[in-house]
Motif scaffolding. Structure first.
Motif, PDB file in Angstrom:
ATOM      1  N   LEU A   1       0.818  -1.089  -0.040  1.00  0.00           N
ATOM      2  CA  LEU A   1      -0.271   0.393   0.141  1.00  0.00           C
ATOM      3  C   LEU A   1       0.932   1.147  -0.323  1.00  0.00           C
ATOM      4  O   LEU A   1       0.260   2.699  -0.367  1.00  0.00           O
ATOM      5  CB  LEU A   1      -0.969  -0.095   1.631  1.00  0.00           C
ATOM      6  CG  LEU A   1      -2.479  -0.547   0.865  1.00  0.00           C
ATOM      7  CD1 LEU A   1      -2.701  -1.447   2.635  1.00  0.00           C
ATOM      8  CD2 LEU A   1      -3.355  -0.661   0.056  1.00  0.00           C
TER       9      LEU A   1
ATOM     10  N   ILE B   1      -4.381 -12.546   2.063  1.00  0.00           N
ATOM     11  CA  ILE B   1      -5.248 -13.083   1.365  1.00  0.00           C
ATOM     12  C   ILE B   1      -6.484 -12.410   1.971  1.00  0.00           C
ATOM     13  O   ILE B   1      -7.388 -11.738   1.338  1.00  0.00           O
ATOM     14  CB  ILE B   1      -5.558 -14.430   1.367  1.00  0.00           C
ATOM     15  CG1 ILE B   1      -4.761 -15.239   0.063  1.00  0.00           C
ATOM     16  CG2 ILE B   1      -6.928 -14.406  -0.169  1.00  0.00           C
ATOM     17  CD1 ILE B   1      -4.698 -16.188  -0.568  1.00  0.00           C
ATOM     18  N   VAL B   2      -6.533 -12.005   3.532  1.00  0.00           N
ATOM     19  CA  VAL B   2      -7.855 -12.210   4.377  1.00  0.00           C
ATOM     20  C   VAL B   2      -7.323 -11.223   4.232  1.00  0.00           C
ATOM     21  O   VAL B   2      -9.308  -9.640   4.396  1.00  0.00           O
ATOM     22  CB  VAL B   2      -7.746 -12.660   6.240  1.00  0.00           C
ATOM     23  CG1 VAL B   2      -8.734 -12.176   6.636  1.00  0.00           C
ATOM     24  CG2 VAL B   2      -8.114 -14.144   5.889  1.00  0.00           C
ATOM     25  N   GLU B   3      -6.428 -10.307   4.726  1.00  0.00           N
ATOM     26  CA  GLU B   3      -6.391  -8.791   5.225  1.00  0.00           C
ATOM     27  C   GLU B   3      -7.143  -8.285   3.665  1.00  0.00           C
ATOM     28  O   GLU B   3      -7.048  -7.367   3.845  1.00  0.00           O
ATOM     29  CB  GLU B   3      -5.057  -8.056   5.423  1.00  0.00           C
ATOM     30  CG  GLU B   3      -4.666  -6.905   5.593  1.00  0.00           C
ATOM     31  CD  GLU B   3      -3.288  -7.374   5.825  1.00  0.00           C
ATOM     32  OE1 GLU B   3      -2.377  -7.218   6.055  1.00  0.00           O
ATOM     33  OE2 GLU B   3      -2.639  -5.506   5.810  1.00  0.00           O
TER      34      GLU B   3
ATOM     35  N   ALA C   1      -8.565  -9.120   1.022  1.00  0.00           N
ATOM     36  CA  ALA C   1      -9.942  -9.496   0.668  1.00  0.00           C
ATOM     37  C   ALA C   1     -10.368  -8.240   1.650  1.00  0.00           C
ATOM     38  O   ALA C   1     -11.548  -7.938   1.518  1.00  0.00           O
ATOM     39  CB  ALA C   1     -10.144 -10.512   0.767  1.00  0.00           C
ATOM     40  N   GLY C   2     -10.302  -7.890   2.757  1.00  0.00           N
ATOM     41  CA  GLY C   2     -11.124  -7.816   3.784  1.00  0.00           C
ATOM     42  C   GLY C   2     -10.953  -6.115   3.634  1.00  0.00           C
ATOM     43  O   GLY C   2     -11.313  -5.239   3.872  1.00  0.00           O
ATOM     44  N   GLY C   3      -9.555  -5.721   3.360  1.00  0.00           N
ATOM     45  CA  GLY C   3      -9.740  -4.278   3.588  1.00  0.00           C
ATOM     46  C   GLY C   3      -9.555  -3.862   1.940  1.00  0.00           C
ATOM     47  O   GLY C   3     -10.047  -3.613   0.997  1.00  0.00           O
ATOM     48  N   GLU C   4      -8.564  -2.733   1.697  1.00  0.00           N
ATOM     49  CA  GLU C   4      -8.602  -2.138   0.976  1.00  0.00           C
ATOM     50  C   GLU C   4      -8.597  -2.220  -0.118  1.00  0.00           C
ATOM     51  O   GLU C   4      -7.224  -2.577  -0.792  1.00  0.00           O
ATOM     52  CB  GLU C   4      -8.568  -0.493   1.222  1.00  0.00           C
ATOM     53  CG  GLU C   4      -8.346   0.348   2.765  1.00  0.00           C
ATOM     54  CD  GLU C   4      -8.308   1.807   2.290  1.00  0.00           C
ATOM     55  OE1 GLU C   4      -9.006   1.892   1.899  1.00  0.00           O
ATOM     56  OE2 GLU C   4      -9.053   2.145   3.688  1.00  0.00           O
ATOM     57  N   ALA C   5      -9.319  -3.086  -1.179  1.00  0.00           N
ATOM     58  CA  ALA C   5      -8.374  -3.830  -2.368  1.00  0.00           C
ATOM     59  C   ALA C   5      -9.580  -3.229  -3.241  1.00  0.00           C
ATOM     60  O   ALA C   5     -10.321  -4.264  -4.006  1.00  0.00           O
ATOM     61  CB  ALA C   5      -8.261  -5.223  -1.866  1.00  0.00           C
ATOM     62  N   PRO C   6      -9.079  -2.394  -3.847  1.00  0.00           N
ATOM     63  CA  PRO C   6     -10.213  -1.652  -5.034  1.00  0.00           C
ATOM     64  C   PRO C   6      -9.670  -3.176  -6.604  1.00  0.00           C
ATOM     65  O   PRO C   6      -8.638  -3.454  -6.548  1.00  0.00           O
ATOM     66  CB  PRO C   6      -9.775  -0.400  -5.193  1.00  0.00           C
ATOM     67  CG  PRO C   6      -8.417   0.272  -4.564  1.00  0.00           C
ATOM     68  CD  PRO C   6      -8.375  -0.820  -4.176  1.00  0.00           C
ATOM     69  N   ALA C   7     -11.046  -3.140  -6.717  1.00  0.00           N
ATOM     70  CA  ALA C   7     -10.977  -4.495  -7.497  1.00  0.00           C
ATOM     71  C   ALA C   7     -10.311  -3.275  -8.709  1.00  0.00           C
ATOM     72  O   ALA C   7     -10.291  -2.365  -9.193  1.00  0.00           O
ATOM     73  CB  ALA C   7     -12.425  -5.215  -8.121  1.00  0.00           C
TER      74      ALA C   7
ATOM     75  N   TYR D   1      -5.434  -5.821  -5.763  1.00  0.00           N
ATOM     76  CA  TYR D   1      -5.942  -6.662  -5.967  1.00  0.00           C
ATOM     77  C   TYR D   1      -5.537  -8.065  -6.160  1.00  0.00           C
ATOM     78  O   TYR D   1      -6.301  -9.319  -6.022  1.00  0.00           O
ATOM     79  CB  TYR D   1      -7.027  -6.363  -6.902  1.00  0.00           C
ATOM     80  CG  TYR D   1      -8.468  -7.332  -6.795  1.00  0.00           C
ATOM     81  CD1 TYR D   1      -9.274  -7.521  -6.595  1.00  0.00           C
ATOM     82  CD2 TYR D   1      -8.400  -7.225  -8.580  1.00  0.00           C
ATOM     83  CE1 TYR D   1     -10.098  -8.423  -6.580  1.00  0.00           C
ATOM     84  CE2 TYR D   1      -9.519  -8.246  -8.401  1.00  0.00           C
ATOM     85  CZ  TYR D   1     -10.534  -8.607  -7.494  1.00  0.00           C
ATOM     86  OH  TYR D   1     -11.333  -9.016  -8.302  1.00  0.00           O
TER      87      TYR D   1
ATOM     88  N   LEU E   1      -3.351 -10.475  -4.762  1.00  0.00           N
ATOM     89  CA  LEU E   1      -4.267 -11.853  -3.830  1.00  0.00           C
ATOM     90  C   LEU E   1      -4.492 -12.987  -4.812  1.00  0.00           C
ATOM     91  O   LEU E   1      -4.220 -13.695  -4.373  1.00  0.00           O
ATOM     92  CB  LEU E   1      -5.744 -11.130  -3.817  1.00  0.00           C
ATOM     93  CG  LEU E   1      -7.056 -11.664  -3.045  1.00  0.00           C
ATOM     94  CD1 LEU E   1      -7.215 -11.372  -1.488  1.00  0.00           C
ATOM     95  CD2 LEU E   1      -7.896 -11.841  -4.067  1.00  0.00           C
ATOM     96  N   TYR E   2      -4.201 -12.626  -5.738  1.00  0.00           N
ATOM     97  CA  TYR E   2      -4.634 -13.897  -6.975  1.00  0.00           C
ATOM     98  C   TYR E   2      -3.288 -14.758  -6.885  1.00  0.00           C
ATOM     99  O   TYR E   2      -3.074 -16.000  -6.832  1.00  0.00           O
ATOM    100  CB  TYR E   2      -5.802 -13.366  -8.141  1.00  0.00           C
ATOM    101  CG  TYR E   2      -6.453 -13.035  -7.911  1.00  0.00           C
ATOM    102  CD1 TYR E   2      -7.606 -14.133  -8.167  1.00  0.00           C
ATOM    103  CD2 TYR E   2      -6.875 -11.355  -7.222  1.00  0.00           C
ATOM    104  CE1 TYR E   2      -9.036 -13.961  -7.770  1.00  0.00           C
ATOM    105  CE2 TYR E   2      -8.743 -11.748  -7.367  1.00  0.00           C
ATOM    106  CZ  TYR E   2      -9.872 -12.898  -7.365  1.00  0.00           C
ATOM    107  OH  TYR E   2     -10.693 -12.535  -7.090  1.00  0.00           O
TER     108      TYR E   2
END
Ligand SMILES: Nc1ncnc2c1ncn2[C@@H]1O[C@H](COP(=O)(O)OP(=O)(O)OP(=O)(O)O)[C@@H](O)[C@H]1O
Ligand SMILES: Nc1ncnc2c1ncn2[C@@H]1O[C@H](COP(=O)(O)OP(=O)(O)OP(=O)(O)O)[C@@H](O)[C@H]1O
Ligand SMILES: [Mg+2]
Ligand SMILES: [Mg+2]
Lengths: 265, 296, 317, 294, 265
Positions: free
Chosen positions: C82, C270-272, C274-280, C285, C288-289
């Protein structure tokens, strides 16, 4: 459907041939288990099949109702005619055949259901739903299998509560319930004690009046006692097939003689 | 419980509303928004369902700035230019609602009895890594290594601290940045050489575990409190506003959304303090409420 | 058709009824043909799941590698997704994952195998039949509960013994994960050891071996492939475990071997994210994958390895 | 010529035997160590949470106020999830098992599907979460509703249900189906009337165990995204929801904000464990009661 | 410790008694498997135990090295003295006993290790670590078991690569490696082909020089061929125990006669 035409209610000729086996060969993968079998089995008779272990008795019996197909690697050649129709033909519906040809197994194998449900199973799968009719069928079949008196008070109980001999007669009753023409029996008494064996033998002899019976047995005395004709199998071949009396008293093949006198097997 | 039972009834007409209001966005604003959502449902409109998520300011904008997106997006910063552009592209009308004020609190371990006061510049220098030991600041202080703590980059708080306080200079490399405030509070409360920063609410709720440092902005040390935190008060340099953004189109279509927005602006000052935010000046809140009423 | 040649059979004209019903059987015979097709469609679901997993992970991972060079991803020890100049090195996550799994296996391996030895070699039938299901209760406890336990019980306990331990650290979730995995290792190893024929033990006892000697010098070597497979499955389980580390290990993206510190695992990242600020659509983002893909490959390899070992080294006794 | 000195053997014997006996106790201790930890866990959870559990807590709505927070919403959310998971996994799982065991010929296809299923069983649950997020929440645009969560959990436990169902089908003795075929029953009739009833207890047991796994799963739900505050109760599978493990997760995280949240988390754990305990007891009862002897 | 005193290198008195069984009774739970057994077994002789299936032969043999204890429900009464020491006594260390009394089983049961490791296993657990000594022991044992030539080039290979007969001789070698006084053999040839059987029989007769051997066998010819004394068991009792020649040529009990002439069993 056309089986009907040759139904047992045609001209009551006692020498009617129910099964005609022509040049039957069968392989389990590479194992040649049946070799050039030719056998004609008569209606309303008891035909015994004897022979040492592994000679193909069970295989032949299972071919008669095509149960042998359940082994995926099986191949056959030759022909078996049941009442004139070729049954090895793929177009022949096995379910039809098996409805006309009942089978009783070596180890009693009742379903884990009540006595009643065991007997009613066949009629039910063939579409008979009416409770009264079913009741009648169950009662009659159990009576015909000489077991009604022993189980009439426990029709609702699980069949596994019965003794081995009772279970085997229940399995016979279950087969009778769909009124087959032929009953195939694979060593039906080998898992039973002597008294149960006698009862089953008596029952089999009684059934002969109405059914054609083919019985595989290890027990030569049994074959001699109850059968009309006997076939002696060896290494997948029919060595001798004759009237039971003739075969046991005066076998025409040396190997038959050796076997029935206990020299091998 | 709610200290203001009449809150719901102030709201002009008492029409029964139903339907749902969907709020997402900043985790910092979450406690305030969740509190208000709950009070709204209890005191004003029991048949309206206000659901509050906290996927973060930016992630929240992602689901806010789409067709059929969320109704509100909480934000611990103002909307970015590109986000604004996206709203325009979609022809979406949005309205910024300032909710309350948060004071970045500088905290130390309760056992720390020397660094009770620091100048603004000293704080900045500590987080820039210019001091590594306490004794570098004041030779009377112990020569132990300073350990800095803070929320990680996921948080608007970090962004504010980095952009507005550190003036976009890189924070010291070994700063211990955490995702969860629970962790952060724990860490500071157990490390006697700790110094950390986070929102006032987290300090306010953990006064027994961490100690706030008085900051000297030029006029003597000031500690963060509901009184000192304000945009023109003594703690102004470390004060930041928190917002929620309203989808005005939704507000016009769905009466419950507008009703909730108005209710929020009329009542936010009653609840802000409870969850650790300083209230807005009264006039500012009233002005926003009136602007909303005009949307009716 | 008449069946009267056979009066005995005629109390109920079963035969006739069956023949009649046959004509109506066409519907059911269509159904009969349909059943395999329907069941096939069900069976396809599992294939589709695999395809779905691989497809989603792959396509987005490729997108990620367009933005972040694959070499940087796998070699950089810096992970600051970030920050203004973000770094996307997965090594800190792999490090955290390996350390936590290692700690878990250091707990679960020895304890699991000792429990297996006790259950298979020492315990009487009755004891085994009571202890084994009780042990398996441990495997049924949701991992979120373990996470809570690690955070609120084990960590404070560790800190009271070893003050250097941070409030969030990799040690405590590692230990708790180990405890969670014990039943799995114990149970699989016990299966492997129980299937060593008794004649092996008799052979050893007849030479004057104690039970300990027969166990460690005969039974365990004979059951080794099964035991190793159970270890590998345990590792795979630890690598994939999420909630315990998410709750108890904090979210520092440190690249360190100091187990008293907070670290992040691949799953917790991944939890962080996906559940946090991860604009698609943002790089973070897609990261994550990429991380999920790495995790998937790790666990898949472990599972395949375990199966290969059981197959290949199956002992013939 | 003797290589083995009987004196030495004698001398070593005692220490070998002592070692054996000593280690026996160590092994026993290792076996019950897990149980000791389990006990510690239970005691801690009960200590923290028991005081919170009352009628209000069990039936009340969620709240930011610890004193009036209730978990009915989470309980209902979990139930709704199960309303999706149970039919989906049971039908697809048993269907797949029947296909694999009874219709599909042994061979390449069969081994590919089988390998695939056992690999799926080893995929970490969080990866399923990503799958659910990508497919159900976004691509199919269900949003983060019960249906999306339920389908995700269903895919997660499907391999377990399939394998358990396969095992119970395999446990039905061949001779029963032979008897049925021998009476002219078709394949489906045999399956429906003989194989399924006999395999059912095993299938139910396996399914219950898999479902209790689904009930406790948290990781996939965190990825799918569950609102942190959702006061209304979910009323259908297209509603948003929260679930018991999610509530435990949120309350544990927020326990710094409000200390009492830790107690709420512990109390929710008690409820969750109780539900799992009941489910597992049912599984054991089904297994013991309906186990067939053939 | 005192076992030593009667070690075989004492006065070479051929009539030394190695095992003395007095009023031994054994129960498996409710089954009374051994009834009042009294038997004295001589050193450096081959004693054969014969009898129909289920008569307790294996049970008795396993009592002699207390292997029978592995069945949890076992209870015994009476006494067995091994070189004068009561072995049924709980204080008697079984590991000690089994080091002096080797056992060879019906089915060859080598460990799934190399040939070498199989033989070295016993010496190793008894504390012999020295590589050279171990090498010597392995070689000597394999030679004594008549199998050295067949395996000397494959010592490092897994024992399961050997044929059944080789495996059995390997198991005997493994037993010889701990230099026992007595070797118990439970139908050691029943799983072997005739040629392997002959080899093992030859080996057993050779071992008699140095070891006391007790061998259970189904095969009466075998007992007659190789043993010095024979005990005939029936239903858990010793019916007759005598010189092998006497027992086979001139049995004193009617039941023994019936059994050895093949009238039952
Ligand atoms: N499912 C099978 N797959 C392969 N070979 C089989 C199978 N069933 C039987 N065989 C082989 O076919 C031959 C005939 O077997 P079958 O069972 O018909 O003998 P049988 O005469 O009934 O013997 P028994 O008296 O032991 O029942 C045997 O060599 C057997 O090994
Ligand atoms: N583990 C056991 N538990 C219970 N009963 C047993 C056990 N082992 C043997 N028996 C019973 O003890 C009796 C003697 O068995 P044993 O094995 O000693 O006979 P055997 O003479 O060796 O027979 P075989 O020639 O068949 O090997 C038998 O009735 C047997 O059923
Ligand atoms: Mg047969
Ligand atoms: Mg025996």
């Amino acid at each position: 459907m056309s089986i009907k035409e040759t139904d047992q209610n045609n001209t009551p000729n006692p020498k009617n041939i129910v099964y005609d086996t022509q040049d039957l060969n069968l392989w389990y993968g590479e194992t040649h288990a049946l070799k050039n079998i030719n056998l004609s089995i008569n209606e309303k008779e008891i035909t015994a099949i004897i022979g040492p272990s592994g000679c193909g008795k069970s295989t032949y019996l299972k071919t008669l109702n095509r149960m042998v197909e359940m082994v995926p690697s099986v191949r056959t050649s030759g022909d078996i005619k049941y009442n004139g129709k070729s049954i090895l033909d793929r177009s022949f519906k096995v379910e039809d055949l098996r409805t006309r040809v009942g089978m009783v197994f070596q180890k009693p194998n009742p379903f884990p259901k009540s006595v009643y449900e065991n007997v009613a199973y066949g009629p039910k799968i063939h579409g008979i739903r009416d409770k009264k009719t079913l009741d009648e069928i169950v009662e009659k079949s159990l009576k015909d299998a000489f077991i009604w008196d022993e189980v009439k008070d426990r029709l609702k109980e699980n069949a596994y509560g019965l003794s081995g001999g009772q279970q085997q007669r229940l399995c016979i009753a279950r087969t009778l319930a769909i009124e087959p023409d032929v009953i195939l029996m694979d060593e039906p008494t080998s898992a039973l004690d002597p008294i149960s064996t006698l009862k089953v033998e008596e029952l089999v002899q009684n059934l002969k009046e109405n059914y054609s019976i083919i019985i595989v047995t290890h027990n030569m005395q049994q074959a001699a006692r109850i059968s009309d004709k006997t076939a002696f199998f060896l290494n997948g071949e029919v060595v001798e097939f004759d009237e039971t009396e003739t075969l046991f008293s005066n076998p025409s093949d040396k190997r038959t003689e050796d076997y029935i006198t206990g020299r091998f097997g | 419980g709610s200290d203001d039972e009449s809150a719901g009834n102030q709201n002009g007409d008492n029409k029964e509303l139903e339907g749902s209001v969907v709020v997402d966005g900043s985790g910092t604003v979450y406690p305030l928004m969740a509190k208000m959502a709950e009070e709204y449902m209890i005191n004003s409109q029991p048949n309206v369902s206000v659901e509050v998520s906290r996927s973060g300011t930016s992630a929240g904008f992602e689901t806010f700035l789409i067709e059929n997106g969320t109704d509100f997006n909480d934000a611990s910063r103002t909307i970015k230019e590109e986000e604004k552009a996206k709203a325009e592209e979609l022809g979406m009308n949005i309205k910024q609602l300032k909710l309350a004020l948060d004071g970045i609190s500088i905290v130390v371990n309760p056992e720390n009895d020397f660094a009770t006061e620091l100048t603004e510049q000293q704080v900045i220098d500590i987080f820039l890594g210019k001091y590594t030991k306490w004794s570098d600041i004041n030779s009377d202080w112990p020569s132990d290594k300073i350990q800095t703590y803070g929320p990680n980059e996921n948080h608007g708080t970090y962004e504010f601290f980095y952009e507005n306080i550190l003036d976009e200079q890189d924070m010291v490399g070994d700063a211990n940045l955490q995702q969860e405030y629970s962790t952060l509070v724990k860490l500071v409360s157990e490390d006697k050489n700790a110094i950390g920063f986070f929102g006032f609410g987290y300090y306010d709720n953990n006064k027994d575990k961490v100690k706030a440092v008085g900051i000297d902005f030029g006029n003597g040390p000031v500690k963060p409190s509901l009184e000192t935190i304000s945009e023109d008060g003594p703690y102004a340099n470390f004060t930041r506003p928190v917002f929620t953004y309203l989808n005005v189109d939704h507000a016009k279509e769905k009466p419950q959304v507008l009703d909730y927005a108005i209710w929020v602006m009329e009542n936010v000052n009653n609840y802000a303090g409870e969850v650790g935010f300083a209230p807005l000046p009264k006039e500012e809140a009233e002005k926003l409420a009136n602007e909303l009423k005009e949307l009716k | 058709m008449a069946t009267n040649s056979n009066p005995n059979k005629n109390a109920v004209p079963v035969r006739e009824m069956i023949e009649k019903k046959k004509s109506s059987k066409n519907i059911s015979s269509v159904f009969e043909k349909l059943v395999p097709t329907i069941l096939f469609l069900f069976a396809i679901v599992s294939i589709l799941t695999t395809i779905g997993i691989i497809y989603t992970l792959f396509s987005e991972t490729i997108e990620f590698f367009k933005r972040v060079p694959i070499t940087e991803f796998f070699t950089s020890t810096e992970l600051n997704p970030l920050s203004q100049n973000p770094d996307f090195g997965i090594l800190p996550l792999i490090n955290g994952t390996i350390l936590s799994s290692l700690i878990a296996m250091l707990v679960a391996g020895p304890i699991g195998i000792m429990a297996a030895v006790y259950l298979s070699e020492y315990a009487s039938d009755k004891v085994r039949r009571t202890l084994k299901p009780m042990l398996e209760v441990l495997a049924g406890v949701p991992t979120i509960v373990y996470g809570f336990f690690a955070f609120t019980f084990v960590t404070p306990l560790l800190r009271s013994i070893w003050p250097a331990v941070d409030a969030t650290n990799i040690l405590s979730p590692g230990i708790v994960m180990g405890i969670m995995i014990i039943p799995m290792i114990a149970s699989l190893s016990e299966d492997a050891m129980s299937s060593v024929p008794n004649s092996m033990r008799e052979g050893a006892f007849a030479l004057g071996a104690t039970r300990l000697e027969s166990t460690f010098k005969v039974v365990i070597p004979a059951a080794l492939s099964g035991i190793i497979a159970s270890f590998i499955l345990g590792i795979s389980r630890a690598i994939g475990e999420t909630m315990i580390v998410t709750i108890a290990s904090g979210s520092s993206k440190n690249f360190t071997f100091d187990i008293t510190q907070s670290m992040q695992t691949m799953t917790a990242y991944i939890v962080e994210v996906a559940g946090g600020e991860a604009p698609a659509g943002s790089t973070i983002y897609f990261s994550l994958y990429a991380v999920a893909m790495t995790l998937f490959v790790f666990t898949l390899l472990m599972n395949l390895l375990a199966r290969y070992i059981t197959r290949k080294f199956r002992e013939e006794y | 010529m003797k290589y083995i000195d009987i004196n030495q053997v004698q001398q070593r014997m005692n220490s070998r035997i002592v070692k054996n006996n000593f280690l026996k106790y160590i092994f026993f201790f290792a076996t019950i160590l897990g149980l000791i930890v389990l006990a510690a866990l239970l005691i801690q959870v009960l200590y923290d949470g028991l005081g919170v559990i009352d009628y209000q807590f069990l039936t009340g709505r969620l709240s930011t106020e610890a004193s009036r927070a209730g978990i009915m919403g989470a309980i209902l959310g979990t139930l709704w999830l199960m309303a999706v998971v149970i039919p989906v996994t049971v039908i697809i799982g048993i269907g797949t098992a029947l296909y694999l065991e009874l219709y599909l010929k042994r061979g390449r296809t069969q081994s590919i599907i089988q390998t695939n299923i056992s690999n799926l069983a080893g995929v970490p649950s969080i990866v399923y979460g990503i799958l659910g997020l990508t497919i159900f929440v976004r691509a199919m645009d269900f949003g983060n509703v019960v249906l999306a969560g339920g389908l995700t959990l269903s895919l997660l436990i499907l391999p377990i249900v399939v394998v358990a169902a396969q095992e119970s089908i395999r446990a039905v003795p061949q001779h029963l189906s032979e008897a049925s075929y021998g009476m002219g029953a078709t394949k489906w009739q045999t399956i429906r009337r003989i194989i399924l009833p006999a395999a059912l207890p095993g299938m139910i047991t396996g399914s219950i165990l898999a479902i209790s796994r689904a009930i406790g799963e948290t990781a996939p739900l965190t990825v799918i995204g569950i609102p942190a505050l959702l006061i209304p109760f979910p009323e259908g599978i297209t509603d948003k929801f929260t679930a018991l493990p999610m509530q435990i997760y949120y309350w544990t995280l927020d326990s710094t904000l409000v200390d009492e949240y830790a107690n709420l988390a512990a109390a929710t754990i008690i409820v969750l464990l109780l539900i799992l305990f009941i489910l597992n007891s049912i599984a054991v009862i089904v297994r013991n009661k309906f186990q067939q002897r053939y």
